[in-house]
Structures are given as structure tokens and as C-alpha cells.
Design a protein around this motif. Structure first.
Motif, PDB file in Angstrom:
ATOM      1  N   MET A 158      47.785  32.861  46.392  1.00 12.76           N
ATOM      2  CA  MET A 158      46.984  33.699  45.492  1.00 12.76           C
ATOM      3  C   MET A 158      45.675  34.107  46.167  1.00 12.76           C
ATOM      4  SD  MET A 158      47.614  32.221  41.649  1.00 12.76           S
ATOM      5  CE  MET A 158      46.818  33.641  40.871  1.00 12.76           C
ATOM      6  N   SER A 162      45.252  38.072  46.829  1.00 12.35           N
ATOM      7  CA  SER A 162      44.216  38.816  46.115  1.00 12.35           C
ATOM      8  C   SER A 162      43.166  39.366  47.077  1.00 12.35           C
ATOM      9  CB  SER A 162      43.565  37.939  45.048  1.00 12.35           C
ATOM     10  OG  SER A 162      43.001  36.788  45.637  1.00 12.35           O
ATOM     11  N   TRP A 165      44.588  42.313  49.303  1.00 12.53           N
ATOM     12  CA  TRP A 165      44.714  43.509  48.466  1.00 12.53           C
ATOM     13  C   TRP A 165      43.417  44.325  48.423  1.00 12.53           C
ATOM     14  CZ3 TRP A 165      48.213  46.538  46.492  1.00 12.53           C
ATOM     15  CH2 TRP A 165      47.978  47.282  45.338  1.00 12.53           C
ATOM     16  N   TRP A 169      41.717  48.927  47.810  1.00 14.46           N
ATOM     17  CA  TRP A 169      40.865  49.610  46.821  1.00 14.46           C
ATOM     18  C   TRP A 169      39.379  49.606  47.164  1.00 14.46           C
ATOM     19  CZ3 TRP A 169      37.314  46.265  44.734  1.00 14.46           C
ATOM     20  CH2 TRP A 169      37.626  44.895  44.740  1.00 14.46           C
ATOM     21  N   ARG A 175      30.934  50.796  43.463  1.00 13.16           N
ATOM     22  CA  ARG A 175      29.880  50.197  42.636  1.00 13.16           C
ATOM     23  C   ARG A 175      29.522  48.783  43.065  1.00 13.16           C
ATOM     24  NH1 ARG A 175      31.929  46.309  38.902  1.00 13.16           N
ATOM     25  NH2 ARG A 175      34.176  46.528  38.629  1.00 13.16           N
ATOM     26  N   LYS A 191      37.368  28.793  40.366  1.00 13.24           N
ATOM     27  CA  LYS A 191      37.817  28.518  38.998  1.00 13.24           C
ATOM     28  C   LYS A 191      39.286  28.057  38.978  1.00 13.24           C
ATOM     29  CE  LYS A 191      37.451  30.689  34.435  1.00 13.24           C
ATOM     30  NZ  LYS A 191      37.124  31.969  33.751  1.00 13.24           N
ATOM     31  N   LEU A 192      40.052  28.639  39.872  1.00 10.97           N
ATOM     32  CA  LEU A 192      41.467  28.248  39.961  1.00 10.97           C
ATOM     33  C   LEU A 192      41.641  26.817  40.450  1.00 10.97           C
ATOM     34  CD1 LEU A 192      43.284  31.285  41.625  1.00 10.97           C
ATOM     35  CD2 LEU A 192      43.435  30.504  39.252  1.00 10.97           C
TER      36      LEU A 192
ATOM     37  N   TYR B 148      38.266  35.366  27.967  1.00  9.47           N
ATOM     38  CA  TYR B 148      36.878  35.669  28.304  1.00  9.47           C
ATOM     39  C   TYR B 148      36.855  36.169  29.747  1.00  9.47           C
ATOM     40  CZ  TYR B 148      32.164  35.286  29.908  1.00  9.47           C
ATOM     41  OH  TYR B 148      30.966  35.585  30.485  1.00  9.47           O
ATOM     42  N   ASP B 151      34.356  40.357  34.578  1.00 14.21           N
ATOM     43  CA  ASP B 151      34.587  41.648  35.235  1.00 14.21           C
ATOM     44  C   ASP B 151      36.087  41.950  35.226  1.00 14.21           C
ATOM     45  OD1 ASP B 151      34.897  43.780  36.958  1.00 14.21           O
ATOM     46  OD2 ASP B 151      33.246  43.146  38.253  1.00 14.21           O
ATOM     47  N   PHE B 153      37.836  44.456  35.882  1.00  9.55           N
ATOM     48  CA  PHE B 153      38.360  45.175  37.051  1.00  9.55           C
ATOM     49  C   PHE B 153      38.759  44.202  38.159  1.00  9.55           C
ATOM     50  CE2 PHE B 153      37.471  47.013  41.240  1.00  9.55           C
ATOM     51  CZ  PHE B 153      38.372  48.056  41.249  1.00  9.55           C
ATOM     52  N   ILE B 154      37.864  43.274  38.439  1.00  9.94           N
ATOM     53  CA  ILE B 154      38.156  42.306  39.495  1.00  9.94           C
ATOM     54  C   ILE B 154      39.359  41.444  39.128  1.00  9.94           C
ATOM     55  CG2 ILE B 154      37.330  40.173  40.590  1.00  9.94           C
ATOM     56  CD1 ILE B 154      36.111  42.372  41.971  1.00  9.94           C
ATOM     57  N   VAL B 155      39.402  41.032  37.900  1.00  9.44           N
ATOM     58  CA  VAL B 155      40.535  40.198  37.491  1.00  9.44           C
ATOM     59  C   VAL B 155      41.833  40.969  37.615  1.00  9.44           C
ATOM     60  CG1 VAL B 155      41.589  38.934  35.605  1.00  9.44           C
ATOM     61  CG2 VAL B 155      39.143  38.786  35.953  1.00  9.44           C
ATOM     62  N   MET B 157      42.471  43.347  39.650  1.00  8.91           N
ATOM     63  CA  MET B 157      42.790  43.462  41.072  1.00  8.91           C
ATOM     64  C   MET B 157      43.315  42.150  41.636  1.00  8.91           C
ATOM     65  SD  MET B 157      42.716  46.441  42.022  1.00  8.91           S
ATOM     66  CE  MET B 157      41.958  48.060  42.169  1.00  8.91           C
ATOM     67  N   MET B 158      42.800  41.048  41.127  1.00 11.39           N
ATOM     68  CA  MET B 158      43.316  39.759  41.586  1.00 11.39           C
ATOM     69  C   MET B 158      44.757  39.559  41.108  1.00 11.39           C
ATOM     70  SD  MET B 158      40.102  37.106  41.447  1.00 11.39           S
ATOM     71  CE  MET B 158      40.988  35.842  42.365  1.00 11.39           C
ATOM     72  N   ASN B 184      54.345  29.750  37.031  1.00 10.38           N
ATOM     73  CA  ASN B 184      53.232  29.309  37.861  1.00 10.38           C
ATOM     74  C   ASN B 184      52.121  30.358  37.950  1.00 10.38           C
ATOM     75  OD1 ASN B 184      52.101  27.496  39.679  1.00 10.38           O
ATOM     76  ND2 ASN B 184      54.141  26.998  40.473  1.00 10.38           N
ATOM     77  N   PHE B 185      52.514  31.575  38.249  1.00  9.71           N
ATOM     78  CA  PHE B 185      51.517  32.649  38.339  1.00  9.71           C
ATOM     79  C   PHE B 185      50.882  32.906  36.979  1.00  9.71           C
ATOM     80  CE2 PHE B 185      50.792  35.052  42.248  1.00  9.71           C
ATOM     81  CZ  PHE B 185      51.528  34.284  43.120  1.00  9.71           C
ATOM     82  N   HIS B 188      48.231  30.251  36.363  1.00 11.88           N
ATOM     83  CA  HIS B 188      47.007  30.419  37.150  1.00 11.88           C
ATOM     84  C   HIS B 188      46.186  31.609  36.673  1.00 11.88           C
ATOM     85  CE1 HIS B 188      48.948  27.730  40.205  1.00 11.88           C
ATOM     86  NE2 HIS B 188      47.699  27.318  40.265  1.00 11.88           N
ATOM     87  N   ILE B 189      46.879  32.682  36.376  1.00 11.79           N
ATOM     88  CA  ILE B 189      46.140  33.884  35.980  1.00 11.79           C
ATOM     89  C   ILE B 189      45.480  33.700  34.622  1.00 11.79           C
ATOM     90  CG2 ILE B 189      46.430  36.298  35.307  1.00 11.79           C
ATOM     91  CD1 ILE B 189      48.524  36.425  37.655  1.00 11.79           C
ATOM     92  N   LYS B 191      44.411  31.019  33.531  1.00 10.87           N
ATOM     93  CA  LYS B 191      43.244  30.168  33.784  1.00 10.87           C
ATOM     94  C   LYS B 191      42.016  31.007  34.164  1.00 10.87           C
ATOM     95  CE  LYS B 191      42.301  25.881  36.304  1.00 10.87           C
ATOM     96  NZ  LYS B 191      42.842  24.957  37.324  1.00 10.87           N
ATOM     97  N   LEU B 192      42.284  32.086  34.873  1.00 13.68           N
ATOM     98  CA  LEU B 192      41.185  32.974  35.274  1.00 13.68           C
ATOM     99  C   LEU B 192      40.557  33.679  34.079  1.00 13.68           C
ATOM    100  CD1 LEU B 192      42.454  34.914  38.409  1.00 13.68           C
ATOM    101  CD2 LEU B 192      40.713  33.116  38.309  1.00 13.68           C
ATOM    102  N   LEU B 193      41.314  33.738  33.007  1.00 14.24           N
ATOM    103  CA  LEU B 193      40.897  34.558  31.874  1.00 14.24           C
ATOM    104  C   LEU B 193      40.282  33.755  30.735  1.00 14.24           C
ATOM    105  CD1 LEU B 193      44.046  36.841  31.840  1.00 14.24           C
ATOM    106  CD2 LEU B 193      41.721  37.626  32.208  1.00 14.24           C
ATOM    107  N   LYS B 194      40.077  32.462  30.982  1.00 15.07           N
ATOM    108  CA  LYS B 194      39.564  31.651  29.857  1.00 15.07           C
ATOM    109  C   LYS B 194      38.195  31.047  30.138  1.00 15.07           C
ATOM    110  CE  LYS B 194      43.528  31.211  27.252  1.00 15.07           C
ATOM    111  NZ  LYS B 194      44.649  30.472  26.646  1.00 15.07           N
TER     112      LYS B 194
END
Lengths: 194, 194
Positions: A158, A162, A165, A169, A175, A191-192, B148, B151, B153-155, B157-158, B184-185, B188-189, B191-194
DNA sequence: TTAAATTTTAAATTAATATTCAAATATGCG
DNA sequence: CGCATATTTGAATATTAATTTAAAATTTAA
């Protein structure tokens, strides 16, 4: 070593550096021997005095940049600091290469198309080594109790995915500055790992 | 519509489907008109009866697969469930395309090399739409208070980067099944969003 | 059935580059 | 200087694959 040999070596490196910039602009496929030679103010025939063929030149360019990147990572990995600090710094270094050596260092490109069997083996070995440096950084954090990771392999993939990638872009005039980007990616990746 | 026109359309789709499998094996650059024709038991000249040129054929293949993937995602996005469930399901769908349509649907490949201006514009528009579906899924979660995100956009892209990268390393015969991979993915993802 | 329309073929052409090579030139050393 | 070695050149050749084309074969529909 004779003087002339030293000069040849220097010239070889000059060619490599020029070829790298051309590759970064046009990609491996798009870079022609003609353009590389022109950039050096020589004719394409001369290139064959220094390199066996185009594949050889491409291979050495790729190796040159990837080795350098790996060395940089290794220095960071062996440096001082918490596991988090080290990993963040490695990510930052990797992002620099992803952006600045967009094509040459491109881990995304399918190496099978350009390299012969011998070259391919060596490229894959180097890429594996490169990846393993991230594994080591993660493992270090786990051992020190800084990180908690269920499947280090997936997390490493990951991280590389990421960040690689980014080259698709990221625009310097966008920005986000490169430093913000590094900070941002560092935050998310850490965080992961917790 | 005349009978013959209908047949032509059907043949066109046959060619498309075959070309897609060839592209998935060899990549856009490596797929030759010769091989695509041979696969269809015809000669390469015939292909030009149905498609203007190679670029046209490649473009239509890319569009075909990417449109289909986008439709699938859209269906998921508009379906029932929590934001997390929807996002996980979108990730799973995306991973299926990344693995099964390795090359044709490859969002990594530099489209500038293959497509003319008109085609490029349309491809980029479609890709943007595709990405926006993930943005919507994330936004939905934020609005519902499930996610939560500092950004988005970054998430996003990740997410795309880490999943697109899967095609570089995933092997069906490897230690992980596709389902485990998706799970699995997803974990993890999220997790990035919480 | 047969003339027109559609589709396919095989060979020729084009195009873009990589690669080779013999000759010309430059360099450094005794 | 003048020879031997190293380097560069420019033109010729090779290679690979896309594209065109005119003719042949097939299909359709009146």
C-alpha cells in the motif's frame, strides 16, 4: 587505469545522465537513440561505441537511478530516530524520486518489455531489495512497539502503490507543495501502522 | 438498421473483445494488429474495415472496459448499505477490474502515447468520472458521520494508487486469494477514513 | 438468379527507428 | 612530429509493424 579509459567512463556517465533526462521526458519507449545523441551534440552511431544497444543503455539508466534511490533509502534506514521518523523520511525520499525521476525510476513500468533475461533478473533483484528496505523499516517499528501491523506485506504494498501513483497526478504548480504532500502521506501511512 | 449493419456491429464487438484479451496479455504497445487478427482467424487488413487505425481500436477497447467498470461502480454506489459497506464493495469491484483487465483498464498507462487529442480528452473525462465515484462514496460517509477525512482528495488518490498497484504484484497462485485481498484492502482503507 | 453491396485477402508500401560499418578525425604519447 | 589508439561520423542496412490497395470472395436482396 589508463587516461583514455577514465575518459571513456566519464563519457559513459555523461551519456547516462543525458539519457535519463530524455527518458524522464519521453518514457523508455519514446526516447530515441537519435534524440539522446542530439542532446549530447553527437550522432547516434557514437552511442554504440559506449553501449551495446538501446536496451543496454536503458537498463543502465534504470539501474543507475534505482541504485541511487536505494542507497539514499538505506542511509535513512540506518540513521538515527524513532521508527516513525525513519519511515516518514524514507517515504519522503521515495516521493522525491517518484516525482523527479518520473520515468527512469518508474517502478510501475513493465520491465519485461525492455530488458533481456539477464537484465531483467538484475532489475527484479534490485527492486526486491528496494522494497525490502521498507519492510525493514516497518519491522523495526513493530519490534520497538511503535507500530502494530497485521500483514506487513500488504502495508508495504500500500505504501509503494499509493506513493508510486503520485507521479500520475502530481503537478508542481498544483495546490499542494511537495513538502505538504510528504507530510500528508506520512500522516496517513503512519495511521495505517498504529 | 439494416441486417448487414447489425452484423457489422456484432463483428466490431467481437474484435473489441478479442483485442482486449490480446492487450491484457501484451499491453497496448505490444499488441500487434497481426496478432489480434490472427486470434480472430482473419488477416490484419480486415481490421481496417472495422476500425480506422490501431489507435482507434485501442481507444475503443479502453473505453469499453473503463465504461463497464464505471457502470459497475455506479451501481454499487447507488445501492443500499452503510457508507463503509458501499466503499468496501466499490474497492472490491475496482480490484476485480485491476486484476482481470490488467492492461486494458490500466489507469496507470500514460494515455498520451496512444490516443489522439479527441480520444485523449474523452479518456481523461471518463477517468475523472471514474475517480469522482470514489469521491462521492467518501463524501457520503463524511456526511453520514461514518468517516472522518481531512483531505478527501489525498485519500482517494491513496485508494486508487494502492489498488492499481495490485496488478504489479498479485498472482492468483500466490498465498492470498482475491477475496482475502479485497477484505484486507477494505480494512486498511477504512482505517484511513476513521 | 444475378447484380450490387459487403467483406476478406495477400501483397505492396510506408514509416520510424535501431543497428552496423568503413572511413574520417582526433588524441595522446614516445 | 608522427604513429597508434580511441572516437566520431554519415551513410547504408535491417527490422518491425502499421497502413493501403486492388482484386477476389461472399452475402444479400430484388
Amino acid at each position: 587505469m589508463k587516461l583514455s579509459e577514465k575518459r571513456t567512463l566519464k563519457k559513459k556517465e555523461q551519456i547516462l545522465l543525458t539519457a535519463i533526462t530524455v527518458i524522464n521526458q519521453r518514457g523508455y519507449g519514446g526516447a530515441t537513440m537519435e534524440e539522446i545523441a542530439a542532446e549530447l551534440l553527437m550522432t547516434k552511431g557514437s552511442l554504440y561505441y559506449y553501449f551495446k544497444n538501446k536496451g543496454d543503455l536503458m537498463y543502465q539508466c534504470h539501474n543507475f537511478v534505482l541504485s541511487q534511490a536505494a542507497n539514499d533509502l538505506k542511509d535513512v534506514l540506518e540513521g538515527e530516530g524513532t521508527a516513525e521518523k525513519i519511515l516518514r523520511s524514507m517515504i519522503a525520499t521515495h516521493i522525491d524520486y517518484v516525482i523527479d525521476e518520473k520515468e527512469t525510476n518508474n517502478l510501475i513500468i513493465e520491465p519485461r518489455s525492455f530488458f533481456d533475461d539477464y537484465q531483467l533478473e538484475s532489475v527484479l533483484k534490485l527492486r526486491k531489495y528496494y522494497s525490502s528496505l521498507f519492510d525493514q523499516a516497518i519491522e523495526k517499528g513493530v519490534i520497538l512497539g511503535e507500530f502494530y501491523v497485521e500483514d506487513p506485506f500488504i502495508v508495504r504494498m500500500m505504501i509503494l502503490g499509493s506513493t508510486n501513483w503520485i507521479q500520475q497526478w502530481y503537478r508542481p504548480e498544483g495546490r499542494m507543495t511537495k513538502d505538504e504532500l510528504k507530510q500528508n502521506f506520512g500522516d496517513h501511512i503512519v495511521k495505517l501502522l498504529k
